[in-house]
Enzyme design. Structure first.
Site, PDB file in Angstrom:
ATOM      1  N   ASP A  13     -21.832  35.647  28.660  1.00 18.26           N
ATOM      2  CA  ASP A  13     -21.943  34.854  29.890  1.00 18.26           C
ATOM      3  C   ASP A  13     -21.634  35.729  31.095  1.00 18.26           C
ATOM      4  OD1 ASP A  13     -22.662  32.584  28.483  1.00 18.26           O
ATOM      5  OD2 ASP A  13     -20.598  31.903  28.241  1.00 18.26           O
ATOM      6  N   LEU A  63     -30.814  28.218  26.074  1.00 18.29           N
ATOM      7  CA  LEU A  63     -31.380  27.734  27.336  1.00 18.29           C
ATOM      8  C   LEU A  63     -31.492  26.214  27.377  1.00 18.29           C
ATOM      9  CD1 LEU A  63     -34.129  30.421  28.076  1.00 18.29           C
ATOM     10  CD2 LEU A  63     -31.715  30.380  28.749  1.00 18.29           C
ATOM     11  N   LYS A  64     -31.196  25.552  26.280  1.00 14.94           N
ATOM     12  CA  LYS A  64     -31.135  24.080  26.235  1.00 14.94           C
ATOM     13  C   LYS A  64     -32.374  23.443  26.867  1.00 14.94           C
ATOM     14  CE  LYS A  64     -26.058  24.060  26.496  1.00 14.94           C
ATOM     15  NZ  LYS A  64     -25.819  25.496  26.857  1.00 14.94           N
ATOM     16  N   HIS A  66     -35.357  21.131  27.920  1.00 14.08           N
ATOM     17  CA  HIS A  66     -35.412  19.666  28.040  1.00 14.08           C
ATOM     18  C   HIS A  66     -36.532  19.335  29.016  1.00 14.08           C
ATOM     19  CE1 HIS A  66     -33.011  15.673  28.844  1.00 14.08           C
ATOM     20  NE2 HIS A  66     -34.256  15.465  28.483  1.00 14.08           N
ATOM     21  N   ASP A  67     -37.677  18.913  28.480  1.00 15.82           N
ATOM     22  CA  ASP A  67     -38.843  18.632  29.318  1.00 15.82           C
ATOM     23  C   ASP A  67     -39.773  17.737  28.506  1.00 15.82           C
ATOM     24  OD1 ASP A  67     -40.993  18.930  31.311  1.00 15.82           O
ATOM     25  OD2 ASP A  67     -39.926  20.739  31.944  1.00 15.82           O
ATOM     26  N   GLN A 191     -13.629  23.925  28.729  1.00 17.08           N
ATOM     27  CA  GLN A 191     -14.014  23.253  27.493  1.00 17.08           C
ATOM     28  C   GLN A 191     -12.925  22.237  27.154  1.00 17.08           C
ATOM     29  OE1 GLN A 191     -16.841  23.927  26.021  1.00 17.08           O
ATOM     30  NE2 GLN A 191     -17.444  25.964  26.679  1.00 17.08           N
ATOM     31  N   GLY A 211     -16.529  32.729  23.803  1.00 16.12           N
ATOM     32  CA  GLY A 211     -16.847  33.462  25.018  1.00 16.12           C
ATOM     33  C   GLY A 211     -15.686  34.248  25.557  1.00 16.12           C
ATOM     34  N   ARG A 212     -15.003  33.660  26.538  1.00 22.80           N
ATOM     35  CA  ARG A 212     -13.976  34.379  27.287  1.00 22.80           C
ATOM     36  C   ARG A 212     -12.852  34.994  26.460  1.00 22.80           C
ATOM     37  NH1 ARG A 212     -14.455  29.850  31.983  1.00 22.80           N
ATOM     38  NH2 ARG A 212     -15.382  28.787  30.195  1.00 22.80           N
TER      39      ARG A 212
END
Length: 233
Positions: A13, A63-64, A66-67, A191, A211-212
């Site tokens: 990220d 990228l999730k 949604h369309d 989170q 992640g972090r």
């Protein structure tokens, strides 16, 4: 490409290619896969996926999508052509959208990425769902969307570790990808519904997105090794 031997996915990220590759160069592709999300992909486009694959990493393209069904399916097809290992779409796009994505991948003769559905974001709690017109607990909405994903032929789901046990019980064939993983002693950041790596695996998660706690560690390689040790793999 070296096959990864752990369930760990490290989230890259970062806003720039250089920052992402600086971290990737400190990680062993046998010990983790990597996740490319919206910020990094928007900054670098498909080139970053190819570079990471050249370094031996399997890539989760987060990228999730949604369309409308056709648009989403074509995006998933493009991701498959990049050679990504995993790609995700929002289950809230509905059954027809997810089924269109499944169909376009099944038509491929080459390797197919895992097709994963996003249920309820781990930052969302009941009051957040109420704000968008859903007066239910997050877990109830997760189970509703999981049933749609199973019907559409998805390979798995992104879900909180707190939902993993119920999902594995209801849909044992679905692979569960869990963000919001924080090794013992780590800050929760943004989170909300989180568990430690060991707790998440024990609850039924198949892949752990971290992640972090790794990317911002003074020694990312050691932080990754510590998680592997915590999992006793």
């Amino acid at each position: 490409m070296s096959a990864c031997q752990t369930p760990i996915i490290v989230a890259l990220d970062f806003p720039t290619r250089d920052a992402a590759l600086k971290l990737a160069d400190q990680l062993d592709p046998k010990l983790c896969r990597v996740k490319v999300g919206k910020e990094l992909f928007t900054s670098c486009a498909a080139e970053i996926v190819g570079t990471l694959r050249d370094k031996g990493f399997e890539v989760f393209l987060d990228l999730k999508f949604h369309d409308i069904p056709n648009t989403t399916a074509m995006a998933v097809k493009a991701a498959a052509e990049m050679g990504v290992w995993m790609v995700n779409v929002h289950c809230s796009g509905g059954l027809r959208m997810m089924a269109a994505c499944r169909e376009v991948l099944d038509q491929r003769s080459g390797p197919k990425p895992l097709l994963i559905g996003v249920t309820v974001l781990t930052s969302m709690e009941r009051e957040d769902l109420a704000g968008i017109g859903l007066d239910i607990e997050p877990q109830e909405q997760v189970l509703r969307l999981a049933a749609l994903a199973q019907k559409a032929g998805m390979d798995g789901l992104v879900c909180s570790a707190l939902e993993a046990q119920a999902l594995k019980s209801a849909h044992p064939s679905l692979q569960l990808v869990t963000p919001g993983i924080r090794p013992a002693g780590s800050a929760q950041d943004d989170q909300r519904r989180i568990l430690t790596p060991r707790q998440a695996l024990d609850a039924g998660s198949d892949y752990l997105v971290i992640g972090r706690p790794i990317s911002q560690a003074a020694d990312p390689a050691k932080a990754l090794a510590d998680v592997v040790a915590e999992l006793a793999l």
